[in-house]
Design an enzyme around this catalytic site. Structure first.
Site, PDB file in Angstrom:
ATOM      1  N   GLU A  65      -5.801  -8.203   0.105  1.00 19.72           N
ATOM      2  CA  GLU A  65      -6.504  -7.887   1.347  1.00 19.72           C
ATOM      3  C   GLU A  65      -7.947  -7.544   1.026  1.00 19.72           C
ATOM      4  OE1 GLU A  65      -4.899  -4.912   3.963  1.00 19.72           O
ATOM      5  OE2 GLU A  65      -2.836  -5.611   3.686  1.00 19.72           O
ATOM      6  N   GLU A 100       0.785  -1.222   0.000  1.00 16.43           N
ATOM      7  CA  GLU A 100       0.000   0.000   0.000  1.00 16.43           C
ATOM      8  C   GLU A 100       0.827   1.286   0.000  1.00 16.43           C
ATOM      9  OE1 GLU A 100      -4.102  -1.753   1.976  1.00 16.43           O
ATOM     10  OE2 GLU A 100      -2.996  -0.221   3.085  1.00 16.43           O
TER      11      GLU A 100
END
Length: 454
Positions: free
Chosen positions: A364, A176
């Protein structure tokens, strides 16, 4: 606010997915291991957490889930769940307490045992090299604002992969980048807690550069299946006002298109660059070819949507104000709207506009819920409904030709949820943070049923 639906079982079946489709679960080192164990060095999360106002009750990852001492029983639970793969991360501060120089052999030995433990239980090890915990010594010299960090990261990547690489299924460089850069250097919500346009402009280039340098170093070692994990939100305007449409486009450019553009087109989106270029590192153009070198797969993290409107912006501000609004949909304990359709849209949009035939993985997806153990049971049927709806979107994307290969549920167990401390529970397994007792939730048992071989 509408309540989240409750649902006792999945409506999808394992057989609905391709035979070679991989189901797994994810965690990260700082959130579960316990940074006070095994010679781990200090990270910027340790110091960020120690400063009042940054993290709920100044909680930290010193103990976390004590996974460092409970890893064998945790892997046993994972094996019993029936997933085929485990996405984990190594802690840079555990492997190299100063971020460069001396290696903590005790830390490498831990990850060596962990990977062997996965393999002995039939779990494919999927490594993420950086999940947000920069060694404090590197933060002291500017962290992700300092171009030298890109080289230090490549050195760290080499050390880890030389030790573990022969047994890894995939390697992701960075988790991320938006959170590593914007959330941490502009919004100030994560370590190092900065709110600075120059800081984020530099970090938003140096983080992709670090990824690229690590990929180059690992390719030279012969490592296969290299990728990166990006996070996305389905972003749209709150209404049809021109100001809202413009604000939403800029928000979407920052969140979704900046890193995709650099990685897959060798250029950053012009609308965002208009604001960042005056603050970018000198000579950044020369890095773009390396940043855009081929990777083997892309990881996609998805949780929610964003409805954007324009705020009032002072003419001296470096960026227009962009306001995120909540719509009428049910929300999780993170106050995030549940919008499964956003996942299906993004999978198609990413594949059609950036990645083509490159394999994709949902690395995720999951939800925080107000979970509690009652009579030995955690009845998290809201999470079952959430996952079921997102599984359907993944199936729909596959049916439309998106090369989606894997789905990792976040997270395997409750953990340290960064600035929110231990209040938010994402896990399939409940953790008592005083006794460290693990209790599989209803979602664990229903997912196990889904994954059982017919």
């Amino acid at each position: 606010m509408p309540a989240l639906a409750r649902q006792a079982d999945f409506t999808v079946k394992r057989s609905d997915f391709p035979k070679d489709f991989i189901f797994g679960t994810s965690t990260s080192a700082y959130q579960i291991e316990g940074s006070s164990f095994g010679g781990c060095g200090s990270s910027h999360w340790d110091t960020f957490s120690a400063t009042s106002g940054n993290v709920v009750r100044c909680e930290n990852g010193a103990l976390a889930c004590a996974h460092y001492n409970h890893w064998e029983s945790d892997l046993d639970l994972m094996k019993d769940l029936g997933v085929e793969a485990y996405r984990f991360s190594t802690s840079w501060a555990r492997v190299m307490p100063e971020g460069r120089g001396a290696v903590n052999q005790e830390g490498l030995d831990f990850y060596d045992r962990l990977v062997d433990g996965m393999l002995s239980r039939g779990l494919a090890p999927n490594l993420t090299l950086y999940h947000w915990e920069l060694p404090s010594a590197l933060s002291d010299i500017g962290g992700w604002r300092n171009r030298d960090i890109a080289d230090y990261f490549a050195d760290y990547a080499e050390i880890v992969v030389k030790r573990l690489g022969d047994r890894l299924s995939t390697v992701a460089t960075i988790n991320e980048p938006w959170c590593v850069t914007w959330y941490s250097h502009f919004h100030g919500a994560h370590a190092p807690g900065m709110r600075d346009i120059r800081a984020v402009s530099r970090a938003a280039h140096i983080v992709p550069l670090a990824h690229a340098k690590a990929v180059s170093a690992l390719r030279a070692l012969g490592q296969k299946d290299l990728g990166i994990v990006l996070n996305f939100e389905h972003t749209s305007a709150l209404d049809d006002k021109p100001s809202s449409l413009e604000a939403a486009s800029l928000t979407e450019g920052i969140y979704n298109r900046w890193f995709l553009g650099g990685l897959f087109k060798g250029e950053y989106p012009a609308d965002v660059l208009h604001y960042l270029e005056p603050h970018m590192p000198k000579g950044w153009h020369a890095d773009m070819e390396q940043i855009a070198q081929p990777i083997d797969w892309l990881g996609i993290n998805y949780y929610t949507r964003s409805l954007v409107s324009a705020g009032k912006t002072d003419p001296d501000c470096a960026l227009p104000e962009m306001i995120g609004n909540k719509g009428p949909l049910p929300r999780t304990e993170m106050d995030w709207e549940v919008y499964p359709e956003g996942l299906g849209y993004l999978l198609e949009w990413i594949s059609n506009n950036y990645t083509g035939t490159l394999p994709l993985a949902i690395t995720e997806n999951g939800m925080a819920n107000k979970d509690a153990v009652v009579d030995g049971v955690v009845d998290d049927q809201e999470r079952i409904a959430y996952l079921d709806a997102h599984f359907k979107q993944a199936l729909g994307a596959i049916e439309k030709g998106v090369p989606l290969r894997a789905y990792f549920v976040w997270s395997f167990m409750d953990n340290f949820e960064w600035a929110l401390g231990y209040d938010k529970r994402f896990g399939l397994v409940h953790v008592d943070f005083e006794s460290f007792k693990r209790t599989p939730k209803a979602s664990y048992h229903v997912l196990k049923k889904l994954l059982e071989k017919s």
